[in-house]
Design an enzyme around this catalytic site. Structure first.
Site, PDB file in Angstrom:
ATOM      1  N   HIS A 183      -6.934  -2.665   4.935  1.00  0.00           N
ATOM      2  CA  HIS A 183      -6.950  -3.609   6.067  1.00  0.00           C
ATOM      3  C   HIS A 183      -8.367  -3.878   6.583  1.00  0.00           C
ATOM      4  CE1 HIS A 183      -2.770  -2.771   5.911  1.00  0.00           C
ATOM      5  NE2 HIS A 183      -2.814  -1.622   6.539  1.00  0.00           N
ATOM      6  N   ASP A 188      -5.776   5.035   4.275  1.00  0.00           N
ATOM      7  CA  ASP A 188      -4.629   4.335   4.852  1.00  0.00           C
ATOM      8  C   ASP A 188      -5.029   3.037   5.555  1.00  0.00           C
ATOM      9  OD1 ASP A 188      -1.783   4.408   5.337  1.00  0.00           O
ATOM     10  OD2 ASP A 188      -2.256   4.732   7.458  1.00  0.00           O
ATOM     11  N   GLU A 215      -4.695   2.881  17.104  1.00  0.00           N
ATOM     12  CA  GLU A 215      -3.256   3.068  17.321  1.00  0.00           C
ATOM     13  C   GLU A 215      -3.052   4.150  18.372  1.00  0.00           C
ATOM     14  OE1 GLU A 215      -0.837   2.989  13.457  1.00  0.00           O
ATOM     15  OE2 GLU A 215      -2.799   3.695  12.820  1.00  0.00           O
ATOM     16  N   ASP A 259      -1.298  -7.039   1.873  1.00  0.00           N
ATOM     17  CA  ASP A 259      -1.998  -6.368   2.958  1.00  0.00           C
ATOM     18  C   ASP A 259      -1.529  -7.140   4.186  1.00  0.00           C
ATOM     19  OD1 ASP A 259      -3.733  -5.696   5.009  1.00  0.00           O
ATOM     20  OD2 ASP A 259      -5.290  -5.125   3.598  1.00  0.00           O
ATOM     21  N   HIS A 260      -0.614  -6.559   4.949  1.00  0.00           N
ATOM     22  CA  HIS A 260       0.061  -7.388   5.952  1.00  0.00           C
ATOM     23  C   HIS A 260      -0.912  -7.889   7.029  1.00  0.00           C
ATOM     24  CE1 HIS A 260       0.358  -3.525   8.084  1.00  0.00           C
ATOM     25  NE2 HIS A 260       0.404  -4.244   9.179  1.00  0.00           N
ATOM     26  N   LYS A 272       0.851  -1.184   0.000  1.00  0.00           N
ATOM     27  CA  LYS A 272       0.000   0.000   0.000  1.00  0.00           C
ATOM     28  C   LYS A 272       0.894   1.244   0.000  1.00  0.00           C
ATOM     29  CE  LYS A 272      -0.585   1.008   4.866  1.00  0.00           C
ATOM     30  NZ  LYS A 272      -1.438   1.093   6.033  1.00  0.00           N
ATOM     31  N   LYS A 321      -1.405 -11.937   9.426  1.00  0.00           N
ATOM     32  CA  LYS A 321      -1.430 -12.091  10.887  1.00  0.00           C
ATOM     33  C   LYS A 321      -2.062 -13.424  11.260  1.00  0.00           C
ATOM     34  CE  LYS A 321      -1.641  -7.193  12.063  1.00  0.00           C
ATOM     35  NZ  LYS A 321      -0.505  -7.031  12.961  1.00  0.00           N
TER      36      LYS A 321
HETATM   37  N1  LIG Z   1       7.441   1.773   6.259  1.00  0.00           N
HETATM   38  C1  LIG Z   1       6.390   1.000   6.407  1.00  0.00           C
HETATM   39  O1  LIG Z   1       6.153   0.422   7.473  1.00  0.00           O
HETATM   40  C2  LIG Z   1       5.440   0.796   5.258  1.00  0.00           C
HETATM   41  C3  LIG Z   1       4.276   0.043   5.486  1.00  0.00           C
HETATM   42  C4  LIG Z   1       3.413  -0.170   4.419  1.00  0.00           C
HETATM   43  C5  LIG Z   1       3.706   0.343   3.177  1.00  0.00           C
HETATM   44  N2  LIG Z   1       4.832   1.074   2.993  1.00  0.00           N
HETATM   45  C6  LIG Z   1       5.097   1.593   1.649  1.00  0.00           C
HETATM   46  O2  LIG Z   1       6.326   1.039   1.184  1.00  0.00           O
HETATM   47  C7  LIG Z   1       7.022   2.007   0.415  1.00  0.00           C
HETATM   48  C8  LIG Z   1       8.398   2.251   1.047  1.00  0.00           C
HETATM   49  O3  LIG Z   1       8.195   2.784   2.339  1.00  0.00           O
HETATM   50  P1  LIG Z   1       9.383   3.180   3.312  1.00  0.00           P
HETATM   51  O4  LIG Z   1       8.737   3.604   4.560  1.00  0.00           O
HETATM   52  O5  LIG Z   1      10.404   2.105   3.376  1.00  0.00           O
HETATM   53  O6  LIG Z   1       9.978   4.454   2.568  1.00  0.00           O
HETATM   54  P2  LIG Z   1      11.408   5.135   2.761  1.00  0.00           P
HETATM   55  O7  LIG Z   1      11.942   4.897   4.120  1.00  0.00           O
HETATM   56  O8  LIG Z   1      11.287   6.519   2.256  1.00  0.00           O
HETATM   57  O9  LIG Z   1      12.335   4.318   1.747  1.00  0.00           O
HETATM   58  C9  LIG Z   1      12.223   4.456   0.368  1.00  0.00           C
HETATM   59  C10 LIG Z   1      13.290   3.597  -0.294  1.00  0.00           C
HETATM   60  O10 LIG Z   1      13.198   3.749  -1.700  1.00  0.00           O
HETATM   61  C11 LIG Z   1      14.477   4.078  -2.243  1.00  0.00           C
HETATM   62  N3  LIG Z   1      14.258   4.905  -3.421  1.00  0.00           N
HETATM   63  C12 LIG Z   1      13.658   6.127  -3.454  1.00  0.00           C
HETATM   64  N4  LIG Z   1      13.644   6.597  -4.721  1.00  0.00           N
HETATM   65  C13 LIG Z   1      14.240   5.639  -5.486  1.00  0.00           C
HETATM   66  C14 LIG Z   1      14.520   5.544  -6.871  1.00  0.00           C
HETATM   67  N5  LIG Z   1      14.204   6.521  -7.730  1.00  0.00           N
HETATM   68  N6  LIG Z   1      15.124   4.434  -7.319  1.00  0.00           N
HETATM   69  C15 LIG Z   1      15.460   3.412  -6.477  1.00  0.00           C
HETATM   70  N7  LIG Z   1      15.223   3.464  -5.147  1.00  0.00           N
HETATM   71  C16 LIG Z   1      14.625   4.566  -4.672  1.00  0.00           C
HETATM   72  C17 LIG Z   1      15.158   4.808  -1.088  1.00  0.00           C
HETATM   73  O11 LIG Z   1      16.553   4.730  -1.141  1.00  0.00           O
HETATM   74  P3  LIG Z   1      17.468   5.828  -1.890  1.00  0.00           P
HETATM   75  O12 LIG Z   1      17.030   7.158  -1.383  1.00  0.00           O
HETATM   76  O13 LIG Z   1      18.850   5.431  -1.518  1.00  0.00           O
HETATM   77  O14 LIG Z   1      17.195   5.620  -3.311  1.00  0.00           O
HETATM   78  C18 LIG Z   1      14.700   3.964   0.090  1.00  0.00           C
HETATM   79  O15 LIG Z   1      15.469   2.788   0.170  1.00  0.00           O
HETATM   80  C19 LIG Z   1       6.138   3.264   0.399  1.00  0.00           C
HETATM   81  O16 LIG Z   1       5.334   3.244  -0.756  1.00  0.00           O
HETATM   82  C20 LIG Z   1       5.279   3.098   1.626  1.00  0.00           C
HETATM   83  O17 LIG Z   1       4.032   3.754   1.515  1.00  0.00           O
HETATM   84  C21 LIG Z   1       5.705   1.309   4.004  1.00  0.00           C
END
Ligand SMILES: NC(=O)c1ccc[n+]([C@@H]2O[C@H](COP(=O)([O-])OP(=O)(O)OC[C@H]3O[C@@H](n4cnc5c(N)ncnc54)[C@H](OP(=O)(O)O)[C@@H]3O)[C@@H](O)[C@H]2O)c1
Length: 493
Positions: free
Chosen positions: A242, A237, A218, A179-180, A150, A184
């Site tokens: 979910h 969200d 939450e 959808d994590h 998502k 669960k």
């Molecule tokens: N965090 C969570 O718990 C969570 C839960 C559900 C869904 N999500 C979704 O999963 C996705 C990632 O979330 P996140 O929280 O991990 O985000 P984040 O911390 O901002 O990480 C984004 C990652 O993408 C890389 N990236 C960004 N632009 C890029 C590009 N042009 N080419 C290749 N790599 C690139 C970044 O590394 P560089 O800057 O080094 O490229 C970084 O490794 C998002 O869509 C978010 O909505 C996250």
């Protein structure tokens, strides 16, 4: 109880966004846990990918830190840490530029027939460009899968566009929409409860169920995710994905098997049977809230605007709504959903409240007779409670009490509860799509959500304020109490 491990084939897993939060906090620790359990075959590789120029050693150091931060000491045997780190490789490749992609191609070897998984832990705007590059490098084989997270769109139209861009390269059986919540343990237990017991199914319908509540509360605020969150809000969200998935699992007909499409066909029917909530009807059936400064679990916390660093915003951090399913099984049974940030406690649960008994044979001294309730707790302490009426023990006449048959999974089975990502990642490698959403499910969920978003947007109303650390705006209480019902609280008797 000893956990059983289902072997998986040799695989290469490429994590796009390997340096990001999702990868560091969830994916790498989950993969490490599977390695500890002996599920990752020797020779399988985990390849990190993002823009940052890191050497293999630097990426391994990052992965080591992620494991140290997120896996308890006692679950980190040093030999498995070394084995796990030796599986890692890293390639710097920008989704929007040429550099690095050839290196990835060389590493993966297009002709290899290993299972290959591309986990796109990056923003959804990069899904299409990454898929196109994989195709042009001939890296998509029949044994290749892609995993996406998502947000799967911001509306029906954008979800369709996203699905199109991925669908140009991958066929539906190769696409794993996570959808994590579906990973669960307790969510899967819902299937076991419903379809492996003769007890519940005969009463699982409008004839016997008074109403269903689904709460995902939450205590955290938006914190570091404020920028993203303000473009989404609680409905997009949490509810679109979910909570509607949970509703589907509660409400669906028995599938003909546990095969992925058998399950997904039944969930889709529920989504299509949801009574539309639109136009003038939205105000009476939904409540939006937004937290203000308050105290959560004894600690003072800021309000949404302060966390966002903005003077105003119309994004909801809380939503409560009443849904109905227009089919034979559920006609007239309300499903009350509520979710929010900065609420009084962290809890996710499904509560099925049965109808009152038709007639009491007991006199007034026995006390009130509360309805039976089945409470399925998804977090924090996963378990099931069935509230029943019993006689108060001892002398003193026939006095009745409402008590739970209470099973905490942690107490009942002395086994580590795997994180949802562990199961889901191994299911991808195994090619099992049962716990992933199919394209039509995602789009049907948006079709129900879109008119609510539209009505909110045209109304121009602000979300109702609530103090952090409470259960949301009082209008959410009114939403259910207008119908003569109350939100379930664990201490309810
Ligand atoms: N965090 C969570 O718990 C969570 C839960 C559900 C869904 N999500 C979704 O999963 C996705 C990632 O979330 P996140 O929280 O991990 O985000 P984040 O911390 O901002 O990480 C984004 C990652 O993408 C890389 N990236 C960004 N632009 C890029 C590009 N042009 N080419 C290749 N790599 C690139 C970044 O590394 P560089 O800057 O080094 O490229 C970084 O490794 C998002 O869509 C978010 O909505 C996250």
């Amino acid at each position: 109880m000893t956990p059983r491990i289902i072997p998986v084939d040799l695989f290469d897993l490429v994590v796009y966004g390997a340096t990001g939060d999702l990868s560091q906090r969830k994916l790498l620790p989950a993969l490490f846990h599977r390695d500890v359990q002996g599920q990752i075959p020797p020779g399988s590789r985990i390849i990190g990918c993002s823009r940052r120029g890191l050497s293999a050693e630097e990426f391994a150091a990052l992965a080591r830190k992620s494991i140290e931060d997120h896996v308890p000491d006692a679950e980190r045997p040093p030999d498995v840490v070394s084995r796990f780190l030796a599986r890692l490789a890293y390639v710097a490749a920008d989704a929007g530029a040429e550099d690095g992609w050839a290196d990835l191609g060389r590493l993966l070897k297009p002709e290899s027939d290993r299972i290959r998984v591309f986990y796109l832990a990056v923003g959804p705007d990069l899904f299409g460009p990454i898929c196109d590059r994989l195709a042009s490098l001939h890296l998509v084989t029949p044994r290749t899968r892609v995993v996406i997270e998502k947000p799967l769109g911001k509306s029906g139209a954008s979800a369709r566009a996203l699905n199109e861009s991925i669908g140009r390269v991958f066929s539906e059986p190769q696409i794993y929409r996570i959808d994590h919540y579906l990973g669960k343990e307790t969510v899967q237990n819902l299937m076991a409860l419903r379809f492996a017991n003769a007890l519940f199914e005969p009463v699982w319908n409008a004839g016997h169920v008074d109403h269903v509540q689904i709460t995902v509360a939450e205590t955290l605020g938006v914190e570091g995710r404020a920028g993203y969150y303000d473009t989404a809000g609680a409905l997009r969200d949490m509810v679109q994905n979910h909570m509607l998935q949970l509703l589907c699992l509660v409400a669906m007909e028995p599938p003909i098997s546990t095969a992925a499409d058998a399950l997904r066909d039944e969930k889709l029917k529920v989504l299509k049977a949801l009574k539309p909530v639109s136009g003038d009807g939205v105000a009476g059936l939904t409540v939006r809230g937004q937290y203000r400064a308050g105290a959560v679990e004894g600690e003072a916390v800021k309000g949404y605007f302060e966390e966002l660093g903005a003077v105003t915003s119309r994004t909801e951090t809380f939503v409560a709504l009443k849904a109905e399913i227009a089919n034979w099984r559920w006609s007239g049974v309300p499903f009350y959903l509520r979710t929010g940030k900065r609420l009084a406690s962290r809890v996710s649960e499904i509560v099925v409240t049965f109808k009152p008994i038709p007639h009491s044979v007991f006199d007034g001294q026995a006390g009130p007779i509360a309805p039976n309730r089945l409470v399925i707790r998804l977090q924090p302490d996963e378990g099931v409670k069935l509230w029943l009426m019993i006689k108060d023990p001892g002398p003193g006449g026939m006095r009745l009490s409402h008590v739970p048959l209470d099973m905490s999974f942690a107490d009942a089975f002395n086994v580590r509860n795997p994180d949802a990502y562990e199961r889901l990642l191994m299911d991808v490698v195994r090619g099992s799509q049962a716990l992933f959403m199919r394209r039509d499910e995602v789009e049907a969920a948006w079709d129900w959500i879109d008119p609510i978003l539209e009505a909110w947007s045209t109304s121009g109303d602000m979300p109702k304020p609530y103090t952090a650390g409470t259960w949301g705006p009082s209008a959410a209480v009114a939403l259910i109490e207008r119908d003569g019902r109350t939100w379930y609280e664990d201490q309810d008797l």
